[in-house]
Design a protein around this motif. Structure first.
Motif, PDB file in Angstrom:
ATOM      1  N   ALA A  44      78.358 -18.455  -1.005  1.00  0.00           N
ATOM      2  CA  ALA A  44      79.420 -19.331  -1.488  1.00  0.00           C
ATOM      3  C   ALA A  44      80.260 -19.858  -0.329  1.00  0.00           C
ATOM      4  CB  ALA A  44      80.298 -18.583  -2.488  1.00  0.00           C
ATOM      5  N   ILE A  45      80.657 -18.965   0.579  1.00  0.00           N
ATOM      6  CA  ILE A  45      81.511 -19.376   1.698  1.00  0.00           C
ATOM      7  C   ILE A  45      80.760 -20.324   2.633  1.00  0.00           C
ATOM      8  CG2 ILE A  45      82.738 -18.559   3.742  1.00  0.00           C
ATOM      9  CD1 ILE A  45      83.342 -15.982   2.145  1.00  0.00           C
ATOM     10  N   ALA A  46      79.532 -19.956   3.007  1.00  0.00           N
ATOM     11  CA  ALA A  46      78.768 -20.800   3.934  1.00  0.00           C
ATOM     12  C   ALA A  46      78.483 -22.171   3.336  1.00  0.00           C
ATOM     13  CB  ALA A  46      77.459 -20.095   4.297  1.00  0.00           C
ATOM     14  N   THR A  47      78.063 -22.208   2.070  1.00  0.00           N
ATOM     15  CA  THR A  47      77.737 -23.486   1.427  1.00  0.00           C
ATOM     16  C   THR A  47      78.991 -24.317   1.214  1.00  0.00           C
ATOM     17  OG1 THR A  47      75.893 -22.407   0.299  1.00  0.00           O
ATOM     18  CG2 THR A  47      76.583 -24.554  -0.541  1.00  0.00           C
ATOM     19  N   GLY A  48      80.107 -23.646   0.892  1.00  0.00           N
ATOM     20  CA  GLY A  48      81.360 -24.378   0.697  1.00  0.00           C
ATOM     21  C   GLY A  48      81.802 -25.105   1.948  1.00  0.00           C
ATOM     22  N   PHE A  49      81.693 -24.453   3.098  1.00  0.00           N
ATOM     23  CA  PHE A  49      82.107 -25.112   4.346  1.00  0.00           C
ATOM     24  C   PHE A  49      81.058 -26.121   4.814  1.00  0.00           C
ATOM     25  CE2 PHE A  49      85.240 -21.734   4.451  1.00  0.00           C
ATOM     26  CZ  PHE A  49      86.335 -22.382   4.992  1.00  0.00           C
ATOM     27  N   ASP A  50      79.778 -25.888   4.513  1.00  0.00           N
ATOM     28  CA  ASP A  50      78.770 -26.924   4.776  1.00  0.00           C
ATOM     29  C   ASP A  50      79.090 -28.189   3.995  1.00  0.00           C
ATOM     30  OD1 ASP A  50      77.350 -25.365   6.508  1.00  0.00           O
ATOM     31  OD2 ASP A  50      75.761 -24.841   5.102  1.00  0.00           O
ATOM     32  N   ARG A  51      79.541 -28.009   2.780  1.00  0.00           N
ATOM     33  CA  ARG A  51      79.901 -29.164   1.943  1.00  0.00           C
ATOM     34  C   ARG A  51      81.145 -29.853   2.482  1.00  0.00           C
ATOM     35  NH1 ARG A  51      83.056 -28.415  -2.935  1.00  0.00           N
ATOM     36  NH2 ARG A  51      83.243 -30.394  -4.039  1.00  0.00           N
ATOM     37  N   ARG A  52      82.121 -29.068   2.914  1.00  0.00           N
ATOM     38  CA  ARG A  52      83.368 -29.656   3.415  1.00  0.00           C
ATOM     39  C   ARG A  52      83.128 -30.485   4.669  1.00  0.00           C
ATOM     40  NH1 ARG A  52      88.622 -26.538   6.014  1.00  0.00           N
ATOM     41  NH2 ARG A  52      89.659 -28.432   6.729  1.00  0.00           N
ATOM     42  N   TYR A  53      82.322 -29.975   5.599  1.00  0.00           N
ATOM     43  CA  TYR A  53      82.098 -30.659   6.871  1.00  0.00           C
ATOM     44  C   TYR A  53      81.007 -31.725   6.799  1.00  0.00           C
ATOM     45  CZ  TYR A  53      85.026 -26.978   8.840  1.00  0.00           C
ATOM     46  OH  TYR A  53      86.078 -26.134   9.120  1.00  0.00           O
ATOM     47  N   GLY A  54      80.503 -31.979   5.623  1.00  0.00           N
ATOM     48  CA  GLY A  54      79.526 -33.054   5.457  1.00  0.00           C
ATOM     49  C   GLY A  54      78.108 -32.683   5.820  1.00  0.00           C
ATOM     50  N   VAL A  55      77.850 -31.387   6.062  1.00  0.00           N
ATOM     51  CA  VAL A  55      76.494 -30.969   6.419  1.00  0.00           C
ATOM     52  C   VAL A  55      75.536 -31.206   5.262  1.00  0.00           C
ATOM     53  CG1 VAL A  55      75.054 -29.002   7.089  1.00  0.00           C
ATOM     54  CG2 VAL A  55      77.348 -29.269   8.073  1.00  0.00           C
ATOM     55  N   LEU A  56      75.966 -30.862   4.055  1.00  0.00           N
ATOM     56  CA  LEU A  56      75.098 -31.046   2.893  1.00  0.00           C
ATOM     57  C   LEU A  56      74.814 -32.524   2.648  1.00  0.00           C
ATOM     58  CD1 LEU A  56      76.492 -28.451   0.313  1.00  0.00           C
ATOM     59  CD2 LEU A  56      74.605 -28.202   1.929  1.00  0.00           C
ATOM     60  N   LYS A  57      75.815 -33.356   2.854  1.00  0.00           N
ATOM     61  CA  LYS A  57      75.639 -34.798   2.659  1.00  0.00           C
ATOM     62  C   LYS A  57      74.610 -35.352   3.641  1.00  0.00           C
ATOM     63  CE  LYS A  57      78.185 -39.169   2.657  1.00  0.00           C
ATOM     64  NZ  LYS A  57      79.526 -39.805   2.848  1.00  0.00           N
ATOM     65  N   ARG A  58      74.689 -34.913   4.894  1.00  0.00           N
ATOM     66  CA  ARG A  58      73.754 -35.398   5.905  1.00  0.00           C
ATOM     67  C   ARG A  58      72.340 -34.874   5.640  1.00  0.00           C
ATOM     68  NH1 ARG A  58      78.572 -34.510   8.669  1.00  0.00           N
ATOM     69  NH2 ARG A  58      79.349 -36.323   9.822  1.00  0.00           N
ATOM     70  N   LEU A  59      72.248 -33.590   5.281  1.00  0.00           N
ATOM     71  CA  LEU A  59      70.924 -33.039   4.976  1.00  0.00           C
ATOM     72  C   LEU A  59      70.340 -33.685   3.726  1.00  0.00           C
ATOM     73  CD1 LEU A  59      71.475 -29.234   5.700  1.00  0.00           C
ATOM     74  CD2 LEU A  59      70.050 -30.834   6.997  1.00  0.00           C
ATOM     75  N   GLY A  60      71.229 -34.049   2.785  1.00  0.00           N
ATOM     76  CA  GLY A  60      70.748 -34.714   1.571  1.00  0.00           C
ATOM     77  C   GLY A  60      70.168 -36.081   1.847  1.00  0.00           C
ATOM     78  N   ALA A  61      70.568 -36.697   2.973  1.00  0.00           N
ATOM     79  CA  ALA A  61      70.031 -38.005   3.342  1.00  0.00           C
ATOM     80  C   ALA A  61      68.820 -37.894   4.254  1.00  0.00           C
ATOM     81  CB  ALA A  61      71.110 -38.832   4.035  1.00  0.00           C
ATOM     82  N   SER A  62      68.432 -36.683   4.608  1.00  0.00           N
ATOM     83  CA  SER A  62      67.274 -36.456   5.482  1.00  0.00           C
ATOM     84  C   SER A  62      65.999 -36.388   4.646  1.00  0.00           C
ATOM     85  CB  SER A  62      67.459 -35.153   6.271  1.00  0.00           C
ATOM     86  OG  SER A  62      67.330 -34.042   5.393  1.00  0.00           O
ATOM     87  N   PRO A  63      64.825 -36.332   5.303  1.00  0.00           N
ATOM     88  CA  PRO A  63      63.578 -36.207   4.536  1.00  0.00           C
ATOM     89  C   PRO A  63      63.487 -34.919   3.719  1.00  0.00           C
ATOM     90  CG  PRO A  63      63.123 -36.939   6.775  1.00  0.00           C
ATOM     91  CD  PRO A  63      64.561 -36.551   6.736  1.00  0.00           C
ATOM     92  N   LEU A  64      64.347 -33.923   4.021  1.00  0.00           N
ATOM     93  CA  LEU A  64      64.342 -32.669   3.262  1.00  0.00           C
ATOM     94  C   LEU A  64      64.964 -32.907   1.886  1.00  0.00           C
ATOM     95  CD1 LEU A  64      63.876 -29.541   3.362  1.00  0.00           C
ATOM     96  CD2 LEU A  64      66.279 -29.365   4.053  1.00  0.00           C
ATOM     97  N   PRO A  65      64.194 -32.779   0.810  1.00  0.00           N
ATOM     98  CA  PRO A  65      64.763 -32.986  -0.532  1.00  0.00           C
ATOM     99  C   PRO A  65      65.874 -31.982  -0.820  1.00  0.00           C
ATOM    100  CG  PRO A  65      62.349 -32.920  -0.598  1.00  0.00           C
ATOM    101  CD  PRO A  65      62.759 -32.466   0.762  1.00  0.00           C
ATOM    102  N   ARG A  66      66.763 -32.368  -1.706  1.00  0.00           N
ATOM    103  CA  ARG A  66      67.893 -31.484  -2.009  1.00  0.00           C
ATOM    104  C   ARG A  66      67.420 -30.181  -2.642  1.00  0.00           C
ATOM    105  NH1 ARG A  66      72.817 -35.487  -4.092  1.00  0.00           N
ATOM    106  NH2 ARG A  66      73.150 -36.502  -2.054  1.00  0.00           N
ATOM    107  N   TRP A  67      66.420 -30.263  -3.508  1.00  0.00           N
ATOM    108  CA  TRP A  67      65.916 -29.029  -4.124  1.00  0.00           C
ATOM    109  C   TRP A  67      65.305 -28.114  -3.060  1.00  0.00           C
ATOM    110  CZ3 TRP A  67      60.944 -27.496  -3.480  1.00  0.00           C
ATOM    111  CH2 TRP A  67      59.991 -28.453  -3.152  1.00  0.00           C
TER     112      TRP A  67
END
Length: 255
Positions: free
Chosen positions: A86-109
């Motif tokens: 929860a903590i790691a994913t929450g800060f990944d989301r805050r700093y835009g890491v998830l957004k950037r990875l979501g735009a990469s060839p790696l699918p969100r699932w």
């Protein structure tokens, strides 16, 4: 040598290779994080050693470590699958890491699959370490290891769903505070160290429905008492897994 030997072949790597690479990255990041290492490894190991060596809590007849080891294993699962994730994913989301990875060839699932695999890898390391410590303290486990493994998988699914739900809906700072608070409350009231029969009857009924209580009690039934798979505890964990993962899939915000 053919004409096209050195011709570039741009394109995304196979999804399976991307998942494995992301899993390795997530695991390395977790193990290099001192705060997460304290939460997932050091605290469970210290609690197991301290409460097994010093008669602080009445754990009933038999050796203290036989009661404590299953509960500490459940705590280790919660610390990684829920609090740490929860903590790691929450800060990944805050700093835009998830957004950037979501735009990469790696699918969100596939990203979520990699996070789940990283949790499982970390849990294997945790369980191996805690098992060695418990054996050194005189632990004598019983029961079928496959039943214990199934309970751990169900517990991982339940806590992962709740951790991702929290990380995907709350601000990072709120996730940090709430995840640590829940960890402390469930450490005390989840049957990890203090036996459930120490609580009033009405409170026991409520606490028994929590995922940490179901996991710690289920592991205790198998590893301490040698019982078969405790279907009641497994059912509670399965319900939490379905509810948590379903809510996370529906409500998770990537930005």
């Amino acid at each position: 040598m053919s004409a096209g030997t050195f011709t570039p072949r741009p394109g995304a790597a196979p999804v399976s290779r991307m998942i494995l690479a992301q899993t390795a990255l997530e695991t390395r990041m977790l193990l290099r994080n001192g705060e997460q290492l304290l939460l997932t490894v050091i605290i469970p190991a210290l609690l197991l050693t301290l409460f097994s060596a010093v008669d602080i809590v009445d754990t009933g007849s038999g050796k203290s470590v036989d009661f404590l080891a299953p509960g500490i294993l459940a705590l280790a699962v919660m610390s990684t699958a829920f609090t740490g994730q929860a903590i790691a994913t929450g800060f990944d989301r805050r700093y835009g890491v998830l957004k950037r990875l979501g735009a990469s060839p790696l699918p969100r699932w596939a990203l979520m699959a990699a996070k789940t695999l990283s949790v499982l890898v970390t849990e294997v390391l945790q369980i191996a370490l805690l098992t060695v410590i418990a054996f050194a303290l005189g632990w004598s486990p019983h029961g079928n290891p496959l039943s214990a493994a199934l309970l751990i998988l169900l517990g991982t699914a339940a806590f992962s769903g709740l951790g991702l739900l929290m990380a995907g809906t709350l601000r990072a700072e709120a996730t940090l505070a709430a995840a640590n608070l829940v960890f402390l409350l469930l450490l005390v009231g989840g049957g990890v160290i203090v036996p459930m029969d120490k609580f009033p009857g009405a409170v026991q009924s409520v606490l028994g429905l929590l995922p940490i209580s179901a996991l710690s009690d289920g592991l205790r039934e198998v590893l301490q008492h040698g019982a078969a798979l405790p279907w009641g505890d497994a059912a509670i964990l399965a319900v939490w897994a379905v509810l948590g993962l379903g809510a996370a899939a529906r409500l998770f915000r990537w930005e």
